[in-house]
Design a protein around this motif. Structure first.
Motif, PDB file in Angstrom:
ATOM      1  N   GLN A 420       0.831  -1.205   0.000  1.00 26.60           N
ATOM      2  CA  GLN A 420       0.000   0.000   0.000  1.00 26.60           C
ATOM      3  C   GLN A 420       0.867   1.259   0.000  1.00 26.60           C
ATOM      4  N   LEU A 421       1.898   1.283   0.832  1.00 27.58           N
ATOM      5  CA  LEU A 421       2.786   2.440   0.882  1.00 27.58           C
ATOM      6  C   LEU A 421       3.606   2.564  -0.401  1.00 27.58           C
ATOM      7  N   ARG A 422       4.015   1.424  -0.947  1.00 27.22           N
ATOM      8  CA  ARG A 422       4.832   1.453  -2.158  1.00 27.22           C
ATOM      9  C   ARG A 422       4.057   2.012  -3.338  1.00 27.22           C
ATOM     10  N   GLN A 423       2.761   1.739  -3.374  1.00 27.03           N
ATOM     11  CA  GLN A 423       1.944   2.259  -4.452  1.00 27.03           C
ATOM     12  C   GLN A 423       1.932   3.783  -4.434  1.00 27.03           C
ATOM     13  N   ASN A 424       1.852   4.348  -3.249  1.00 27.37           N
ATOM     14  CA  ASN A 424       1.903   5.811  -3.133  1.00 27.37           C
ATOM     15  C   ASN A 424       3.257   6.345  -3.594  1.00 27.37           C
ATOM     16  N   GLN A 425       4.336   5.640  -3.215  1.00 22.45           N
ATOM     17  CA  GLN A 425       5.673   6.053  -3.638  1.00 22.45           C
ATOM     18  C   GLN A 425       5.806   5.997  -5.155  1.00 22.45           C
ATOM     19  N   LEU A 426       5.291   4.933  -5.781  1.00 23.39           N
ATOM     20  CA  LEU A 426       5.395   4.789  -7.232  1.00 23.39           C
ATOM     21  C   LEU A 426       4.648   5.903  -7.959  1.00 23.39           C
ATOM     22  N   GLU A 427       3.460   6.225  -7.470  1.00 25.85           N
ATOM     23  CA  GLU A 427       2.697   7.300  -8.109  1.00 25.85           C
ATOM     24  C   GLU A 427       3.444   8.620  -8.027  1.00 25.85           C
ATOM     25  N   VAL A 433       9.213  11.883 -12.447  1.00 23.16           N
ATOM     26  CA  VAL A 433       9.945  11.611 -13.681  1.00 23.16           C
ATOM     27  C   VAL A 433       9.315  12.372 -14.840  1.00 23.16           C
ATOM     28  N   GLU A 434       7.998  12.366 -14.896  1.00 28.37           N
ATOM     29  CA  GLU A 434       7.300  13.061 -15.978  1.00 28.37           C
ATOM     30  C   GLU A 434       7.552  14.567 -15.917  1.00 28.37           C
ATOM     31  N   LEU A 440      13.164  19.515 -18.274  1.00 23.20           N
ATOM     32  CA  LEU A 440      14.422  19.403 -19.017  1.00 23.20           C
ATOM     33  C   LEU A 440      14.248  19.918 -20.440  1.00 23.20           C
ATOM     34  N   GLN A 441      13.130  19.593 -21.064  1.00 23.38           N
ATOM     35  CA  GLN A 441      12.903  20.009 -22.433  1.00 23.38           C
ATOM     36  C   GLN A 441      12.774  21.538 -22.544  1.00 23.38           C
ATOM     37  N   TYR A 442      12.281  22.151 -21.471  1.00 23.31           N
ATOM     38  CA  TYR A 442      12.151  23.598 -21.488  1.00 23.31           C
ATOM     39  C   TYR A 442      13.348  24.303 -20.855  1.00 23.31           C
ATOM     40  N   GLY A 443      14.368  23.536 -20.503  1.00 23.14           N
ATOM     41  CA  GLY A 443      15.572  24.125 -19.959  1.00 23.14           C
ATOM     42  C   GLY A 443      15.440  24.610 -18.537  1.00 23.14           C
ATOM     43  N   GLU A 444      14.402  24.132 -17.829  1.00 24.13           N
ATOM     44  CA  GLU A 444      14.183  24.550 -16.460  1.00 24.13           C
ATOM     45  C   GLU A 444      14.825  23.599 -15.443  1.00 24.13           C
ATOM     46  N   TYR A 447      19.954  17.526 -16.276  1.00 29.73           N
ATOM     47  CA  TYR A 447      19.721  16.095 -16.444  1.00 29.73           C
ATOM     48  C   TYR A 447      19.957  15.324 -15.156  1.00 29.73           C
ATOM     49  N   THR A 448      20.726  15.888 -14.228  1.00 31.28           N
ATOM     50  CA  THR A 448      20.980  15.200 -12.962  1.00 31.28           C
ATOM     51  C   THR A 448      19.682  14.954 -12.208  1.00 31.28           C
ATOM     52  N   GLU A 449      18.775  15.921 -12.252  1.00 35.30           N
ATOM     53  CA  GLU A 449      17.485  15.737 -11.585  1.00 35.30           C
ATOM     54  C   GLU A 449      16.672  14.624 -12.252  1.00 35.30           C
ATOM     55  N   VAL A 450      16.686  14.601 -13.583  1.00 37.94           N
ATOM     56  CA  VAL A 450      15.987  13.533 -14.317  1.00 37.94           C
ATOM     57  C   VAL A 450      16.596  12.175 -13.972  1.00 37.94           C
ATOM     58  N   LEU A 451      17.919  12.128 -13.977  1.00 42.28           N
ATOM     59  CA  LEU A 451      18.617  10.871 -13.676  1.00 42.28           C
ATOM     60  C   LEU A 451      18.262  10.366 -12.281  1.00 42.28           C
ATOM     61  N   THR A 452      18.238  11.261 -11.304  1.00 43.87           N
ATOM     62  CA  THR A 452      17.947  10.860  -9.932  1.00 43.87           C
ATOM     63  C   THR A 452      16.539  10.287  -9.816  1.00 43.87           C
TER      64      THR A 452
END
Length: 501
Positions: A420-427, A433-434, A440-444, A447-452
């Motif tokens: 139950q807790l993991r489902q909240n973490q995944l969401e 990530v999205e 990233l596409q808008y330069g805001e 890539y380190t943040e995306v990678l993490t």
């Protein structure tokens, strides 16, 4: 009772027999030693085992319903898993060995039961005897007399019987019967463990399949990320470092694929060994099609003693040791034997089966041990120590069973909480990530943040699979810990049959 015994003995011995007048005396002796056999042996009583507080009350609600009473075909709903369990029950080598151990115990019990009966053997003898002339002195004037050679022919039946007046043979028979029931219970324990191992290994295979699927999907997503970062670099929105990080991130996920595939191969081979077949691939479904057990009914603690095969085997081990103690105690008392031999004996073959060639003899013997170099005392001391040892092992087995039930209940409940807790973490991570990709596409964002966030998402997805696996295997372990997975015969009828024998 005594008068009935006199009447039976009077019917057995004809009036012409010289010891007819001793029949009442013999009856009194036999009755006395039979009654005194109670001194040598003790009746078996089940050990007093406390069952209070075997289960943690905060984990279960105690009632008479128990998961162990469900057939394994109803517990495991996956048809492919049921086929694998059936194959394992038919071909597993350890289970086949346990069945052969039952055959050995059956032979030992048959031997002990037949020892209660007299033995019977047939014999035929031919002898030729010629005396030396100088070996016999007939007196003065008869020196020229020689003894002619003689031949003797005989066919006979002989029998001997040890009267079990002190219960020595009966105790040995009961001990071998308890050993037989112990091997049957051990076979059931092997079967329940086998079913649990097949199911757990099958679920681990499905979990690895799911990990492989997620990892391949992650690699595909990171390939697209590389193309995205390359386009951004061409637009001077990111540096070459970000591009190299994206490429390394892709390979970091892809390098785990061979490792997962190797783990799948190992699990397939392990399951093949359980099935009694050569290592090879295993047909299977998917993790998403599996359902955890929908019942956590543990029953009352007394049912654990009835259902767990290892507890049943431990109790029969104690009973075996108890009867062997009775047997050792009976060695201090005298043994009574009856022997008989009869047949035909003649000096000429043509007269061998004539009425005049008939012979027979009867004998009764009593042997009281006086000094046996301490063997009887040592035998009794060993038997008592083994009986106490068996009782301690029984109590230890019950405590182990209680601990297993408690641990598997806790593992199942904690796995549900984690899911139950993991489902909240995944969401949350999927949204992160999205959002990071869009930024990233808008330069805001860099890539380190995306990678993490991608690494965190992959780790959470793998952990979610492990949580699901823990839930499934905890259900399997609970079913086994409660003693499920074997058909329960009419044990009471077995005990009644044994007591009649």
């Amino acid at each position: 009772m005594l008068m009935n015994l006199f009447a039976k003995l009077n019917d057995l011995f004809p009036d012409t027999m010289p010891y007819k007048s001793n029949v009442p005396f013999i009856a009194v002796i036999l009755l006395g030693v039979t009654l005194s056999s109670c001194i040598a042996t003790k009746p078996y009583e089940k050990p007093d085992i406390a069952t209070e507080n075997l289960y943690p009350f905060e984990q279960v609600e105690l009632d008479s319903t128990t998961l162990a009473d469900m057939p394994w075909q109803q517990v495991f709903r996956d048809p492919r898993l049921r086929d694998l369990i059936e194959e394992a029950l038919d071909h597993n080598l350890e289970l086949q060995s346990a069945i052969q151990q039952i055959r050995i115990a059956e032979a030992n019990f048959f031997e002990g039961r037949m020892s209660m009966l007299p033995n019977l053997s047939a014999g035929a003898d031919v002898s030729y005897n010629e005396q030396s002339d100088n070996s016999v002195n007939f007196g003065e004037g008869l020196d020229n007399i020689s003894i002619p050679a003689s031949e003797q022919y005989a066919v006979s039946l002989s029998s001997s019987w040890e009267l079990d007046v002190w219960g020595k043979l009966t105790s040995a028979k009961k001990a071998s019967f308890a050993a037989l029931l112990q091997t049957e219970a051990t076979r059931r324990a092997v079967q329940t463990t086998l079913i649990a191992n097949v199911a757990s290994t099958y679920y681990r295979l499905l979990a690895l399949d799911k990990q492989l699927e997620i990892t391949r999907q992650t690699v595909e997503n990171r390939r697209r990320d590389v193309e995205t970062v390359r386009s951004l670099k061409e637009s001077d929105m990111v540096t070459g470092v970000s591009l190299q990080q994206s490429i390394a991130n892709r390979y970091a996920a892809e390098v785990t694929i061979p490792e997962i595939e190797q783990q799948i191969t190992v699990q397939e081979h392990a399951l093949s060994m359980l099935l009694g077949r050569a290592p090879g691939s295993i047909e299977r479904t998917s993790l998403s099609e599996q359902h955890p057990i929908d019942s956590l009914a543990t029953g009352i603690p007394a049912q654990l003693l009835r259902n767990r095969p290892d507890i049943i085997a431990a109790e029969y081990s104690f009973r075996n040791a108890f009867e062997l103690t009775n047997n050792a105690r009976a060695y201090f008392y005298p043994s009574f034997t009856l022997t008989a031999r009869g047949g035909y004996q003649s000096l000429q073959t043509e007269d061998l089966f004539q009425p005049g060639s008939l012979f027979y003899n009867l004998a009764a013997g009593l042997t009281q041990p006086i000094f046996n170099r301490g063997q009887n005392r040592a035998r009794l001391k060993r038997s008592k120590a083994r009986q106490k040892q068996a009782l301690l092992e029984l109590r230890s087995t019950i405590l182990d069973a209680s601990s297993e039930v408690s641990n598997t209940l806790s593992a199942f409940q904690k796995a549900e909480q984690k899911l139950q807790l993991r489902q909240n973490q995944l969401e949350a991570l999927e949204h992160a990530v999205e959002f990071s990709r869009e930024l990233l596409q808008y330069g805001e964002a860099n890539y380190t943040e995306v990678l993490t966030t991608q690494q965190q998402l992959l780790s959470a997805q793998i952990s979610n699979i492990n949580d699901r696996l823990q839930q499934l295997t905890a259900g399997v372990d609970l079913y086994r810990a409660l003693g499920g997975g074997w058909e329960k015969p009419a044990e009471n009828q077995r005990v009644q049959n044994e007591s009649r024998e």
